[in-house]
Design a protein around this motif. Structure first.
Motif, PDB file in Angstrom:
ATOM      1  N   GLY A  83      28.966  30.385  87.679  1.00 20.15           N
ATOM      2  CA  GLY A  83      27.380  30.698  87.688  1.00 20.15           C
ATOM      3  C   GLY A  83      27.265  31.609  86.636  1.00 20.15           C
ATOM      4  N   PHE A  84      25.762  31.596  86.357  1.00 19.15           N
ATOM      5  CA  PHE A  84      25.227  32.455  85.281  1.00 19.15           C
ATOM      6  C   PHE A  84      23.808  32.678  85.699  1.00 19.15           C
ATOM      7  CE2 PHE A  84      22.580  30.049  82.641  1.00 19.15           C
ATOM      8  CZ  PHE A  84      22.668  28.806  82.808  1.00 19.15           C
ATOM      9  N   GLY A  85      23.279  33.994  85.238  1.00 12.77           N
ATOM     10  CA  GLY A  85      21.863  34.150  85.428  1.00 12.77           C
ATOM     11  C   GLY A  85      21.094  34.064  84.277  1.00 12.77           C
ATOM     12  N   LEU A  86      19.847  33.530  84.523  1.00 11.26           N
ATOM     13  CA  LEU A  86      18.693  33.148  83.811  1.00 11.26           C
ATOM     14  C   LEU A  86      17.470  34.053  83.871  1.00 11.26           C
ATOM     15  CD1 LEU A  86      17.648  30.890  81.475  1.00 11.26           C
ATOM     16  CD2 LEU A  86      17.064  29.590  83.608  1.00 11.26           C
ATOM     17  N   ILE A  90       8.614  31.712  84.935  1.00 13.14           N
ATOM     18  CA  ILE A  90       8.433  30.383  85.251  1.00 13.14           C
ATOM     19  C   ILE A  90       7.622  29.630  83.881  1.00 13.14           C
ATOM     20  CG2 ILE A  90       7.413  28.744  86.818  1.00 13.14           C
ATOM     21  CD1 ILE A  90       9.825  30.622  88.195  1.00 13.14           C
ATOM     22  N   GLU A  91       6.628  30.184  83.565  1.00 13.33           N
ATOM     23  CA  GLU A  91       5.761  29.261  82.693  1.00 13.33           C
ATOM     24  C   GLU A  91       6.915  29.020  81.219  1.00 13.33           C
ATOM     25  OE1 GLU A  91       2.071  30.557  81.795  1.00 13.33           O
ATOM     26  OE2 GLU A  91       1.709  29.188  80.378  1.00 13.33           O
ATOM     27  N   GLU A  92       7.477  30.268  80.815  1.00  6.64           N
ATOM     28  CA  GLU A  92       7.910  30.528  79.552  1.00  6.64           C
ATOM     29  C   GLU A  92       9.614  29.834  79.150  1.00  6.64           C
ATOM     30  OE1 GLU A  92       4.892  33.454  77.655  1.00  6.64           O
ATOM     31  OE2 GLU A  92       6.831  34.084  78.413  1.00  6.64           O
ATOM     32  N   VAL A  93      10.154  29.632  80.494  1.00  7.71           N
ATOM     33  CA  VAL A  93      11.685  29.379  80.375  1.00  7.71           C
ATOM     34  C   VAL A  93      11.795  27.817  79.957  1.00  7.71           C
ATOM     35  CG1 VAL A  93      14.019  29.014  81.250  1.00  7.71           C
ATOM     36  CG2 VAL A  93      12.812  31.044  81.731  1.00  7.71           C
ATOM     37  N   PRO A  94      12.253  27.158  78.896  1.00  8.37           N
ATOM     38  CA  PRO A  94      12.260  25.953  78.533  1.00  8.37           C
ATOM     39  C   PRO A  94      12.900  25.260  79.538  1.00  8.37           C
ATOM     40  CG  PRO A  94      12.971  27.120  76.613  1.00  8.37           C
ATOM     41  CD  PRO A  94      13.073  28.246  77.873  1.00  8.37           C
ATOM     42  N   GLU A  95      12.417  23.904  79.677  1.00 11.30           N
ATOM     43  CA  GLU A  95      12.849  22.839  80.680  1.00 11.30           C
ATOM     44  C   GLU A  95      14.194  22.586  80.691  1.00 11.30           C
ATOM     45  OE1 GLU A  95      11.084  19.111  80.907  1.00 11.30           O
ATOM     46  OE2 GLU A  95      12.256  18.521  82.324  1.00 11.30           O
ATOM     47  N   ASP A  96      14.772  22.563  79.480  1.00  5.48           N
ATOM     48  CA  ASP A  96      16.192  22.254  79.193  1.00  5.48           C
ATOM     49  C   ASP A  96      17.081  23.513  79.961  1.00  5.48           C
ATOM     50  OD1 ASP A  96      15.572  23.778  77.181  1.00  5.48           O
ATOM     51  OD2 ASP A  96      17.046  22.869  75.776  1.00  5.48           O
ATOM     52  N   ALA A  97      16.660  24.729  79.542  1.00  7.49           N
ATOM     53  CA  ALA A  97      17.242  25.748  80.050  1.00  7.49           C
ATOM     54  C   ALA A  97      17.287  25.932  81.599  1.00  7.49           C
ATOM     55  CB  ALA A  97      16.731  27.162  79.391  1.00  7.49           C
ATOM     56  N   VAL A  98      16.121  25.422  82.210  1.00  7.76           N
ATOM     57  CA  VAL A  98      15.948  25.580  83.668  1.00  7.76           C
ATOM     58  C   VAL A  98      16.851  24.631  84.242  1.00  7.76           C
ATOM     59  CG1 VAL A  98      14.491  25.028  85.596  1.00  7.76           C
ATOM     60  CG2 VAL A  98      13.459  26.017  83.680  1.00  7.76           C
ATOM     61  N   ARG A  99      17.184  23.309  83.725  1.00  6.04           N
ATOM     62  CA  ARG A  99      17.743  22.175  84.108  1.00  6.04           C
ATOM     63  C   ARG A  99      19.426  22.675  84.003  1.00  6.04           C
ATOM     64  NH1 ARG A  99      15.549  17.429  85.408  1.00  6.04           N
ATOM     65  NH2 ARG A  99      13.431  17.544  84.627  1.00  6.04           N
ATOM     66  N   ARG A 100      19.767  23.408  83.025  1.00  6.80           N
ATOM     67  CA  ARG A 100      21.072  23.775  82.848  1.00  6.80           C
ATOM     68  C   ARG A 100      21.619  24.888  83.800  1.00  6.80           C
ATOM     69  NH1 ARG A 100      25.902  22.818  80.475  1.00  6.80           N
ATOM     70  NH2 ARG A 100      26.798  24.501  80.438  1.00  6.80           N
ATOM     71  N   GLN A 101      20.521  25.587  84.217  1.00  7.51           N
ATOM     72  CA  GLN A 101      20.866  26.659  85.215  1.00  7.51           C
ATOM     73  C   GLN A 101      20.947  25.713  86.621  1.00  7.51           C
ATOM     74  OE1 GLN A 101      19.887  31.022  86.611  1.00  7.51           O
ATOM     75  NE2 GLN A 101      21.584  29.579  86.074  1.00  7.51           N
ATOM     76  N   PHE A 102      20.228  25.031  87.100  1.00 10.02           N
ATOM     77  CA  PHE A 102      20.659  24.086  88.057  1.00 10.02           C
ATOM     78  C   PHE A 102      21.959  23.369  88.242  1.00 10.02           C
ATOM     79  CE2 PHE A 102      17.406  24.875  91.381  1.00 10.02           C
ATOM     80  CZ  PHE A 102      16.477  25.370  90.745  1.00 10.02           C
ATOM     81  N   GLU A 103      22.196  22.877  86.855  1.00 11.65           N
ATOM     82  CA  GLU A 103      23.291  22.044  86.640  1.00 11.65           C
ATOM     83  C   GLU A 103      24.468  22.948  86.930  1.00 11.65           C
ATOM     84  OE1 GLU A 103      23.900  18.972  86.011  1.00 11.65           O
ATOM     85  OE2 GLU A 103      21.931  18.385  85.467  1.00 11.65           O
ATOM     86  N   VAL A 104      24.577  24.198  86.632  1.00  7.85           N
ATOM     87  CA  VAL A 104      25.682  24.913  86.667  1.00  7.85           C
ATOM     88  C   VAL A 104      25.629  25.677  88.322  1.00  7.85           C
ATOM     89  CG1 VAL A 104      27.117  26.963  85.884  1.00  7.85           C
ATOM     90  CG2 VAL A 104      26.089  25.509  84.142  1.00  7.85           C
ATOM     91  N   TYR A 145      13.854  31.759  88.521  1.00  7.17           N
ATOM     92  CA  TYR A 145      14.910  30.196  88.556  1.00  7.17           C
ATOM     93  C   TYR A 145      16.206  30.572  89.172  1.00  7.17           C
ATOM     94  CZ  TYR A 145      11.050  27.712  86.103  1.00  7.17           C
ATOM     95  OH  TYR A 145       9.887  27.272  85.627  1.00  7.17           O
ATOM     96  N   TYR A 146      16.678  31.736  88.611  1.00  5.92           N
ATOM     97  CA  TYR A 146      18.001  32.285  89.323  1.00  5.92           C
ATOM     98  C   TYR A 146      18.064  31.950  90.631  1.00  5.92           C
ATOM     99  CZ  TYR A 146      22.339  34.889  90.251  1.00  5.92           C
ATOM    100  OH  TYR A 146      23.419  35.303  90.956  1.00  5.92           O
ATOM    101  N   ALA A 147      16.935  32.859  91.006  1.00  5.74           N
ATOM    102  CA  ALA A 147      16.744  32.977  92.401  1.00  5.74           C
ATOM    103  C   ALA A 147      16.727  31.539  93.215  1.00  5.74           C
ATOM    104  CB  ALA A 147      15.672  33.920  93.043  1.00  5.74           C
ATOM    105  N   ALA A 148      16.015  30.579  92.550  1.00  4.01           N
ATOM    106  CA  ALA A 148      15.821  29.447  93.157  1.00  4.01           C
ATOM    107  C   ALA A 148      17.152  28.623  93.456  1.00  4.01           C
ATOM    108  CB  ALA A 148      15.022  28.585  92.203  1.00  4.01           C
ATOM    109  N   THR A 149      18.117  28.781  92.366  1.00  2.00           N
ATOM    110  CA  THR A 149      19.524  28.278  92.683  1.00  2.00           C
ATOM    111  C   THR A 149      20.371  28.868  93.576  1.00  2.00           C
ATOM    112  OG1 THR A 149      20.723  29.762  90.968  1.00  2.00           O
ATOM    113  CG2 THR A 149      19.619  27.843  89.900  1.00  2.00           C
ATOM    114  N   LYS A 150      20.065  30.208  93.818  1.00  2.00           N
ATOM    115  CA  LYS A 150      20.994  30.693  94.971  1.00  2.00           C
ATOM    116  C   LYS A 150      20.270  30.444  96.197  1.00  2.00           C
ATOM    117  CE  LYS A 150      24.066  32.423  92.348  1.00  2.00           C
ATOM    118  NZ  LYS A 150      25.614  31.823  92.590  1.00  2.00           N
ATOM    119  N   HIS A 151      18.841  30.467  96.327  1.00  2.00           N
ATOM    120  CA  HIS A 151      18.256  29.842  97.582  1.00  2.00           C
ATOM    121  C   HIS A 151      18.784  28.574  97.852  1.00  2.00           C
ATOM    122  CE1 HIS A 151      15.412  33.126  97.388  1.00  2.00           C
ATOM    123  NE2 HIS A 151      14.813  32.607  98.225  1.00  2.00           N
ATOM    124  N   SER A 152      18.838  27.674  96.780  1.00  2.00           N
ATOM    125  CA  SER A 152      19.341  26.487  97.100  1.00  2.00           C
ATOM    126  C   SER A 152      20.876  26.252  97.667  1.00  2.00           C
ATOM    127  CB  SER A 152      19.487  25.316  95.745  1.00  2.00           C
ATOM    128  OG  SER A 152      18.278  25.381  95.224  1.00  2.00           O
TER     129      SER A 152
END
Ligand SMILES: NC(=O)c1ccc[n+]([C@@H]2O[C@H](COP(=O)([O-])OP(=O)(O)OC[C@H]3O[C@@H](n4cnc5c(N)ncnc54)[C@H](OP(=O)(O)O)[C@@H]3O)[C@@H](O)[C@H]2O)c1
Length: 274
Positions: A83-86, A90-104, A145-152
């Motif tokens: 895993g990794f941190g991002l 919320i407004e400024e992280v690009p969508e592809d980076a958000v998706r990558r965070q959830f993918e990993v 977004y990082y917190a959202a992945t760990k909540h998930s």
């Protein structure tokens, strides 16, 4: 009887520390995965077996899982750790980076778990240890977004724990707070906090300074590593291990403080670092 233990995210940080301790202190068969295969060599020289994977590639995960079973007949325990941190708003992280965070952090972890479930169900035994985080309970500006992945992953791990309990499979969550590994460097090297002319600029500068200071003062891996080893090997395990005072305090604050007070305390803590 030696157990077959698979560790993802073993090229660095917690994964490497856990693998090294198991190799030095036990007779278990240690299988290690990460993308950077050359960084696994130090573990291979100690007796580990390397299965390089990118956890966002479900074909690679499935192949690694099959290869381990072909080579050793089974998988007794897995540390789902890659895993990794991002960092960024919320407004400024690009969508592809958000998706990558959830993918990993989410889909990669879920696919790792799903791959080991079949062999574990067949043998009626197994243990899945997941590296979660204190961020599974709390969220704060710049780390949503990082917190959202760990909540998930906490939600998924909790459901899975109940689903497989009667099948002989144990699911254990490990929740570290901030610990000195490559995590801080990876998160702060490639972040989305310094957007020129942004209305969030000042606030993100404070968050960055807070994180830099927190990672500088953070404890080393030892305590978390030892709890992960216990979570993998102890006869009787707890469902959750909170490994640092920070993770205990954040968990407490998230449960006890009303949301407005929680927001004020977190923002004040971040401001005071400067
Ligand atoms: N350190 C902390 O403060 C902290 C606190 C709470 C939770 N955690 C969690 O602890 C876990 C391990 O992090 P760490 O602190 O040990 O950081 P780290 O030293 O940066 O290690 C991260 C590991 O994840 C692997 N990884 C990243 N992306 C991957 C991908 N797509 N496919 C396969 N492997 C991948 C990396 O290997 P490659 O780059 O070689 O692929 C590396 O081995 C993460 O889940 C993190 O969220 C860390």
């Amino acid at each position: 009887m030696p157990k077959v233990i698979w560790i993802t995210g073993a090229s660095s940080g917690f994964g490497m520390a856990v693998a090294m301790k198991l190799l030095k202190e036990t007779e278990h068969i240690i299988c290690v995965s990460a993308r950077r295969a050359h960084l696994l060599d130090v573990l291979v020289r100690q007796g580990a077996h390397a299965y390089p994977v990118d956890v966002t590639r479900s074909d690679q995960l499935a192949e690694a899982c099959h290869s381990i079973q072909d080579d050793f007949g089974t998988i007794d325990a897995v540390l789902v750790n890659a895993g990794f941190g991002l960092y960024g708003t919320i407004e400024e992280v690009p969508e592809d980076a958000v998706r990558r965070q959830f993918e990993v952090n989410v889909f990669g972890a879920v696919e790792t778990m799903r791959n080991v479930l079949l062999p574990m169900r067949k043998q009626g035994a197994g243990r899945i240890v997941v590296t979660s985080s204190s961020a599974a309970h709390v969220s704060s500006a710049g780390m949503g977004y990082y917190a959202a992945t760990k909540h998930s992953i906490r939600a998924i791990g909790t459901a899975l724990r109940q689903e497989v309990q009667d099948l002989g499979i144990e699911v254990v969550m490990v929740e570290p707070g901030i610990v000195k590994t490559s995590f801080g460097q990876v998160a702060l090297d490639e972040n989305y906090m310094a957007v020129e002319g942004s209305d969030y600029h000042g606030q993100m500068e404070q968050v960055k300074a807070f994180m830099l200071s927190a990672f500088t003062r953070a404890p080393g891996v030892e305590r978390t590593r030892d709890m992960m080893v216990r979570a993998l090997l102890d006869q009787r395990v707890k469902p959750v291990y909170r490994t640092t005072p920070g993770s205990l305090a954040l968990n407490f604050a998230s449960k006890v403080f009303p949301p407005a007070l929680y927001d004020a305390v977190v923002k004040q803590a971040i401001r005071r670092i400067r």
